[in-house]
Design an enzyme around this catalytic site. Structure first.
Site, mmCIF file in Angstrom:
data_model
loop_
_atom_site.group_PDB
_atom_site.id
_atom_site.type_symbol
_atom_site.label_atom_id
_atom_site.label_comp_id
_atom_site.label_asym_id
_atom_site.label_seq_id
_atom_site.Cartn_x
_atom_site.Cartn_y
_atom_site.Cartn_z
ATOM 1 N N HIS A 110 -14.485 -76.107 -30.374
ATOM 2 C CA HIS A 110 -13.094 -76.858 -30.179
ATOM 3 C C HIS A 110 -12.034 -75.950 -29.700
ATOM 4 C CE1 HIS A 110 -14.540 -80.608 -31.897
ATOM 5 N NE2 HIS A 110 -15.194 -79.968 -32.927
ATOM 6 N N LYS A 158 -20.049 -62.379 -29.117
ATOM 7 C CA LYS A 158 -19.983 -61.622 -27.925
ATOM 8 C C LYS A 158 -21.191 -61.419 -27.279
ATOM 9 C CE LYS A 158 -15.631 -59.647 -28.885
ATOM 10 N NZ LYS A 158 -14.741 -58.219 -28.983
ATOM 11 N N ARG A 172 -14.105 -60.927 -38.096
ATOM 12 C CA ARG A 172 -12.823 -60.080 -38.203
ATOM 13 C C ARG A 172 -11.612 -60.987 -38.479
ATOM 14 N NH1 ARG A 172 -14.882 -58.319 -33.804
ATOM 15 N NH2 ARG A 172 -12.948 -59.221 -32.385
ATOM 16 N N LYS A 175 -4.394 -62.718 -36.903
ATOM 17 C CA LYS A 175 -3.243 -63.943 -37.246
ATOM 18 C C LYS A 175 -3.403 -65.062 -36.333
ATOM 19 C CE LYS A 175 1.643 -64.192 -37.269
ATOM 20 N NZ LYS A 175 2.033 -65.290 -37.868
#
Length: 181
Positions: A110, A158, A172, A175
């Site tokens: 999403h 990735k 990882r 923010k």
């Protein structure tokens, strides 16, 4: 901020897709309860629902194929026991590639930057002779190169270059940006 009402009102699937989903759900017992060596029968069922399968593809009866019409598996590839192919978007598995037991290919996500969290369907491509080991997770939009190995329990978000080996969980924390209305 997530707009739950807008998300629930959004039409995520076409009428044709909804009908195919219902029919595939009704056909699941024919797939799931077929004897383990009946690969030809399961190939037949998957092809009836639009899967493009090459010669001698082995799909085990406990494998979960979410949308068969979004699956292409080339010659002599394999989808192992309890593998989960969440193929809202196209998933292509190259010749002689192996998706091991309990591996998870996730071609759906999403858009978290929009308040209605619209559904996205980025494709996944698994190269020829690649091996997705047990319990590995391959995320949306990822390409696994020819001959590459994704180690057991790995999380891949990735692309993996051809003939490379990737292992571990690379999560990882970053923010999160605020969603704009």
């Amino acid at each position: 901020m997530l707009n739950i009402q807008q998300n629930r009102r959004a039409r995520k699937y076409s009428s044709g897709e909804m009908i195919r989903r219902v029919l595939w759900t009704l056909a699941q017992p024919l797939f799931r309860f077929s004897p383990r060596p009946c690969f030809g029968w399961r190939r037949f069922l998957l092809r009836c629902f639009g899967a493009k399968l090459g010669r001698n593809v082995h799909v085990y009866p406990s494998a979960m194929i979410y949308f068969p019409w979004n699956l292409e598996a080339r010659d002599e590839s394999a989808i192992g026991e309890y593998a989960f192919i969440y193929n809202l978007g196209p998933v292509t598995i190259g010749a002689r590639a192996t998706i091991s037991h309990r591996a998870h290919l996730c071609a759906g996500t999403h858009d978290h930057t929009k308040p209605d969290f619209p559904l996205l369907r980025p494709p996944i491509a698994i190269g020829a002779q690649a091996w997705i080991c047990s319990d590995a997770f391959v995320g949306p939009g990822v390409t696994i190169g020819e001959g590459a190995i994704v180690g057991a329990g790995s999380v891949v978000m990735k692309d993996v270059k051809p003939w490379m080996i990737t292992i571990g969980n690379t999560a990882r924390t970053t923010k999160r940006r605020e969603i704009t209305q």
